[in-house]
Motif scaffolding. Structure first.
Motif, PDB file in Angstrom:
ATOM      1  N   ARG A  40      64.468  50.130   2.751  1.00  0.00           N
ATOM      2  CA  ARG A  40      63.989  49.500   4.094  1.00  0.00           C
ATOM      3  C   ARG A  40      65.104  48.799   4.750  1.00  0.00           C
ATOM      4  O   ARG A  40      66.082  48.232   4.320  1.00  0.00           O
ATOM      5  N   GLU A  67      56.262  51.125   8.687  1.00  0.00           N
ATOM      6  CA  GLU A  67      55.683  51.173   7.335  1.00  0.00           C
ATOM      7  C   GLU A  67      54.140  51.072   7.471  1.00  0.00           C
ATOM      8  O   GLU A  67      53.520  51.911   6.914  1.00  0.00           O
ATOM      9  N   GLN A  70      51.283  45.331   8.390  1.00  0.00           N
ATOM     10  CA  GLN A  70      51.909  44.198   7.774  1.00  0.00           C
ATOM     11  C   GLN A  70      53.692  44.304   7.876  1.00  0.00           C
ATOM     12  O   GLN A  70      54.441  43.482   8.255  1.00  0.00           O
ATOM     13  N   ARG A  71      54.077  45.414   7.434  1.00  0.00           N
ATOM     14  CA  ARG A  71      55.494  45.628   7.447  1.00  0.00           C
ATOM     15  C   ARG A  71      55.880  46.585   8.763  1.00  0.00           C
ATOM     16  O   ARG A  71      55.548  47.878   8.544  1.00  0.00           O
TER      17      ARG A  71
END
Length: 144
Positions: A40, A67, A70-71
């Motif tokens: 990441r 992703e 949330q991410r």
């Protein structure tokens, strides 16, 4: 893009081994096992450059711009069994790594390469290892 030695350094610092065991009603086995290595970064150009270098070494990866909800940052995912083995082989032994769990990841990858995940006794043994490892990480207060 990056030399082999640079790639090793990048992987030692950014790569995170992930193991997930889960039940699936579509599977004949009581559990399924998914192994992957993720990188990441907030810089998508960095991940693209890493992906190009991995491609030069015949290592398959998938680059996602987001992703999940949330991410929202980009993620580079390696999930192909042969690619995972190439990464394990590429990384030097007995060298400190940023993320823990590499030894256990290699143990689980070896079990999958031996097709233990296709046999009920084998997958149950892997699940036992997984649960023991999860409990050990809690005891040692180690994240992932």
């Amino acid at each position: 893009m990056y030399s082999k030695e640079q790639l090793k350094g990048i992987l030692l610092s950014l790569a995170v081994p992930e193991i997930v065991m889960f039940t699936s009603k579509d599977s004949k086995m009581p559990y399924d096992c998914r192994l992957r290595i993720v990188l990441r970064s907030t810089n998508p150009s960095l991940l693209k450059a890493i992906q190009r270098t991995l491609n030069q070494h015949m290592i398959k990866s998938v680059l996602k711009s987001k992703e999940n909800k949330q991410r929202v940052g980009p993620i580079l995912i390696l999930g192909n069994r042969n690619s995972l083995r190439k990464i394990i082989t590429l990384l030097p032994e007995n060298v400190p790594r940023t993320h823990t769990g590499w030894d256990f990841f290699e143990k689980m990858l070896s079990a999958i390469e031996e097709n233990k995940h296709l046999d009920e006794d084998g997958i149950l043994e892997m699940k036992e290892w997984y649960d023991d490892n999860k409990e050990q990480r809690k005891t040692n207060n180690i994240s992932r």
